[in-house]
Design an enzyme around this catalytic site. Structure first.
Site, PDB file in Angstrom:
ATOM      1  N   ASP A 267      53.094 152.923  72.484  1.00  0.00           N
ATOM      2  CA  ASP A 267      54.125 153.804  71.938  1.00  0.00           C
ATOM      3  C   ASP A 267      53.915 154.018  70.439  1.00  0.00           C
ATOM      4  O   ASP A 267      53.834 153.062  69.663  1.00  0.00           O
ATOM      5  CB  ASP A 267      55.510 153.209  72.182  1.00  0.00           C
TER       6      ASP A 267
ATOM      7  N   ASP B 276      47.695 149.732  70.891  1.00  0.00           N
ATOM      8  CA  ASP B 276      49.134 149.872  71.063  1.00  0.00           C
ATOM      9  C   ASP B 276      49.399 151.129  71.901  1.00  0.00           C
ATOM     10  O   ASP B 276      48.541 152.012  72.005  1.00  0.00           O
ATOM     11  CB  ASP B 276      49.795 149.987  69.685  1.00  0.00           C
TER      12      ASP B 276
END
Length: 376
Positions: free
Chosen positions: A13, A11
């Protein structure tokens, strides 16, 4: 046999870079790395994993999140990581809104079709993120999830979502994540079932857990127990073999499974010392030379003078180590001499274990293969 590829799905953010309150990193001023992310990713680079960025960016390219506000911070993140030797092999960014319920949006896997075609060992892959959708993605892929959150609230959230089986680690520490993945690469479980034997071997080359050995041959157990003790590894070996026939199948198949487990746990072999060398034991002395160079060559010079030691035939020790050598894909040269056959066998196993300890030792700061050829 073709080795399947492995990947770490990351991932962006909240995992690599901090996520602001408005959940949009649309300026350079908002770009800030999560503490420890860069150093951890640097440690994981070169460990045999592809690095794949998988990110939901709500409405990217629409008036609510123009492309020109996304790219500067994103490119700055990429160039900063590249400066530390970290490069993504793939970037998968979904631009839909949650309300679109698009199959490409995490935890959906539509964007990851090339990783689900059978060429990747998804059970050995990881998904790292700060949200439950990342653990759900791990579940949907058949990979292992790592949740970057404080342990207590993260555990409660995972339990509520019934994702415990899919979440291998919950931690706020990138250092802990890197160590978990690197140690996982040094572990192996091999189950071997034939008409003659039923065997399970588990090893952790960096482990210190108590080992358990049970093959049905007491003296063979005593010899195998020297390996974890003197090699500094964790090892569990259980075998139910056709000892009513004789000892051959048990000792041979244990060697096959043990060799496969060690070879698998060595993984890419990056940073290992590769070679190992020796040992006196009372009146006996043993010399064991080992090289995990990927080729099998075996030499044996150990003159036993008894047919059995305890319940174990001495002629099978040569066959055990020859089979182990082939399964580990290494050069293994063993020479020993002594008067007491118990001491002679034990000196060989202890010397092998000490040689193994030297050869598998890994420099965690090394990203090089110990080979001028660039391959082992």
């Amino acid at each position: 046999m073709t080795t399947k590829k492995k990947a770490i799905f990351l991932d962006r953010d909240g995992t690599i870079i901090k996520e602001p309150a408005d959940e949009q990193i649309d300026s350079l001023e908002k770009l800030e790395f999560v503490p420890g992310a860069i150093s951890a990713l640097r440690l994981l680079t070169g460990q045999g994993f592809e690095l794949v960025l998988v990110s939901n960016q709500d409405g990217l390219g629409t008036p609510s999140f123009p492309e020109e506000t996304f790219q500067p911070a994103h490119e700055k993140m990429l160039t900063t990581l590249a400066g530390e030797g970290i490069r993504f092999d793939d970037q998968l960014i979904d631009r839909t809104f949650p309300s679109d319920h698009a199959p490409t949006r995490k935890p959906g896997t539509a964007l990851l079709h090339r990783y689900t075609d059978g060429s990747y060992d998804l059970s050995a892959c990881f998904v790292i993120g700060d949200r439950l959708t990342d653990i759900e993605l791990a579940r949907n892929l058949g990979a292992k999830g790592i949740l970057l959150q404080e342990a207590e609230p993260g555990h409660e959230a995972v339990v509520r979502a019934r994702l415990e089986e899919n979440c291998a680690l919950i931690t706020p520490s990138w250092a802990a994540i890197a160590e978990h993945i690197r140690r996982a690469e040094r572990r192996a479980v091999v189950v071997r079932t034939t008409r003659e034997t039923d065997i399970c071997v588990e090893t952790d080359l960096d482990g210190k857990e108590e080992s358990h050995i049970d093959t049905g041959l007491k003296f063979f157990d005593h010899m195998l127990d020297q390996i974890p003790h003197h090699a500094g590894i964790s090892l569990s070996v259980t075998c139910r073999g056709d000892l009513e026939v004789d000892e051959h199948h048990t000792m041979e198949d244990v060697a096959i499974a043990l060799g496969e487990a060690i070879r698998t746990a060595l993984g890419t072999k990056i940073g290992i010392d590769r070679y190992g060398f020796v040992l006196p034991m009372d009146e006996s002395r043993a010399l064991v030379l080992i090289d995990f160079g990927g080729r099998a060559d075996f030499c044996w010079d150990v003159p036993f003078t008894r047919e059995y030691v305890g319940d174990t035939p001495t002629e099978m020790f040569r066959h055990f180590f020859h089979t182990l050598c082939t399964a580990m894909q290494c050069n293994l040269h063993i020479r020993a001499q002594g008067e007491n056959n118990h001491h002679l066998a034990e000196s060989v196993f202890k010397a092998f274990a000490r040689s193994l300890r030297m050869a598998i030792r890994r420099d965690v700061f090394s990203y090089e293969l110990p080979s001028s050829k660039g391959i082992l």
